[in-house]
Design an enzyme around this catalytic site. Sequence first.
Site, PDB file in Angstrom:
ATOM      1  N   HIS A   1       0.813  -1.220   0.000  1.00 19.96           N
ATOM      2  CA  HIS A   1       0.000   0.000   0.000  1.00 19.96           C
ATOM      3  C   HIS A   1       0.845   1.269   0.000  1.00 19.96           C
ATOM      4  O   HIS A   1       0.325   2.353  -0.200  1.00 19.96           O
ATOM      5  CB  HIS A   1      -0.922   0.010   1.224  1.00 19.96           C
ATOM      6  CG  HIS A   1      -1.986  -1.044   1.150  1.00 19.96           C
ATOM      7  ND1 HIS A   1      -3.315  -0.745   0.920  1.00 19.96           N
ATOM      8  CD2 HIS A   1      -1.934  -2.390   1.253  1.00 19.96           C
ATOM      9  CE1 HIS A   1      -4.019  -1.865   0.891  1.00 19.96           C
ATOM     10  NE2 HIS A   1      -3.203  -2.879   1.093  1.00 19.96           N
TER      11      HIS A   1
ATOM     12  N   ASP B   1       3.805   9.699  -0.857  1.00 17.30           N
ATOM     13  CA  ASP B   1       2.614   8.982  -0.397  1.00 17.30           C
ATOM     14  C   ASP B   1       2.293   7.895  -1.415  1.00 17.30           C
ATOM     15  O   ASP B   1       2.355   8.164  -2.633  1.00 17.30           O
ATOM     16  CB  ASP B   1       1.434   9.968  -0.313  1.00 17.30           C
ATOM     17  CG  ASP B   1       0.454   9.608   0.788  1.00 17.30           C
ATOM     18  OD1 ASP B   1       0.373   8.411   1.139  1.00 17.30           O
ATOM     19  OD2 ASP B   1      -0.244  10.511   1.292  1.00 17.30           O
TER      20      ASP B   1
HETATM   21  O1  F6P Z   1      -0.786   3.580   4.418  1.00 19.38           O
HETATM   22  C1  F6P Z   1      -0.300   2.458   5.046  1.00 19.38           C
HETATM   23  C2  F6P Z   1      -1.055   2.141   6.324  1.00 19.38           C
HETATM   24  O2  F6P Z   1      -0.487   1.021   6.935  1.00 19.38           O
HETATM   25  C3  F6P Z   1      -2.534   1.906   6.065  1.00 19.38           C
HETATM   26  O3  F6P Z   1      -2.787   0.603   5.660  1.00 19.38           O
HETATM   27  C4  F6P Z   1      -3.128   2.272   7.380  1.00 19.38           C
HETATM   28  O4  F6P Z   1      -4.465   2.648   7.264  1.00 19.38           O
HETATM   29  C5  F6P Z   1      -2.265   3.439   7.824  1.00 19.38           C
HETATM   30  O5  F6P Z   1      -1.013   3.220   7.223  1.00 19.38           O
HETATM   31  C6  F6P Z   1      -2.148   3.564   9.336  1.00 19.38           C
HETATM   32  O6  F6P Z   1      -1.520   2.462   9.807  1.00 19.38           O
HETATM   33  P1  F6P Z   1      -1.399   1.938  11.289  1.00 19.38           P
HETATM   34  O7  F6P Z   1      -2.249   2.784  12.181  1.00 19.38           O
HETATM   35  O8  F6P Z   1      -1.881   0.528  11.231  1.00 19.38           O
HETATM   36  O9  F6P Z   1       0.050   2.035  11.605  1.00 19.38           O
END
Ligand code: F6P
Length: 475
Positions: free
Chosen positions: A161, A370
């Site tokens: 992602h 990003d």
């Molecule tokens: O953008 C990557 C990501 O891991 C998303 O999948 C997630 O919504 C966001 O960052 C926040 O991640 P976390 O709170 O799980 O560290």
Amino acid sequence: MGYDLVIVANRLPVDRVEQPDGTSTWRPSPGGLVSAIEPVMRADDGVWMGWPGGTEQDLEPFEADGLSLHPMSMTAEEIEGHYEGFSNATLWPLYHDLVAKPEFHREWWDTYVSVNQRFADEAAELANEDALVWVQDYQLQLVPQMLRELRPDLRIGFYLHIPFPPAELFQQLPWRRQLLEGLLGADLVGFQLPGGAGNFVRLVRQRVGHKTHRDLVYLPDGRTVRAAAFPISIDAAGFEELARSEEVTSRAKEIRAALGDPSKIFLGVDRLDYTKGIYARLRAYAELLEDGALDVEDAVFVQVAVPSREHVEEYQRLRDEIDRLVGRINGDLGRIGRPAISYLHSSYPREEMAALYRAADVMVVTPYRDGMNLVAKEYVACRYDDAGALVLSEFAGAADELRQAWLVNPYDINGMKAALLEAYRADGKDLTKRMKAMRKTVSHNDVRAWADHFMSELSHVRDKHGKAVRPASRS
Ligand code: F6P
């Protein structure tokens, strides 16, 4: 009983909600990934494995809203080494252009390996013969290979992602080869952009020595791995429906009134993360006020900063810096009842976000790097009135699709100031033309299309005899 589809993600798609009587229930988390994968999970008898947050141990599998969920507990040491450490203080900054300095610690790596192994072991237990397993994101890059060793019958997909960095940065990692080999356990490795897929294939050729051709990697055992781009999106129709609702419409009016009915509202919505460029963006805005190009009587900047990874040092430092900056800007430039910046350090439900998007005249999304940035797409989906301006960083994945935004280099403060002013002053005709084009893109390539595309490519990667086949190209 096993499952034909196993989603393996760091987090479960539900949040725990504490009830007043001390008990707790689960509520679907608002993220787009759930809405994308949910229909496929229901149709294919699927299960979602992931960490529910916290340190509670021995959690039982459960159902939430008809979805089968399989919680993976983590100890405090695992959270520190795997999640806060290797995932978010090593990989996160390394994969985001070194916006912060990555830390390399061998103990964190060891914990990352053991947590990945635990996820792979559990997925191997849950998957039916010939099932499809879809592993998500940078926290679990070793799972594909670990799982393939346990279950060669499975079809394995992986989706990253976040950005995948160029070789010059990736090769700093002491465990670069292990991570590449981990990903090569998948049949299909998906990235946000073609650049990330290209970086991966190049690194595999240089560092692991496998033969490659375009988007294919040929392994010595005869298997073929495909690396391709699948730009992620949002539930565009769902956001539009929400934005059109009476509740959101009246809430948007309330927000404008509470801000003193300014002629223009600028809006930033981000996790409080150093990759998002919040500091530079607020400085650019403050300079426009200082220069007299904008006036606090006419305009306000609403910045929502969603608390995130609060135990990681860099995030604590960032919070202090932003707190200080906002205090200084408001102290220097605000007037009674007219702050320059309305700063909210909190997370809000989807309804409130939709109301903010509808209330905002200029949406400002200026990350240094990003993977995609779904906020930009959410703003566009909510502007069914074809109004509103989007100022967007060239370094967000979304910039590849949303070409009609005001594209900016977030390192160039003067360039950002110029774009903010242009967006502020743009006439209705120009705004409509740009927004219409962006809306077409977002509604066409929504998150369902993204999930369907990935799943159909994955299910065509190998035939039932295990022989690698080239997926049919999509028109
Ligand atoms: O953008 C990557 C990501 O891991 C998303 O999948 C997630 O919504 C966001 O960052 C926040 O991640 P976390 O709170 O799980 O560290």
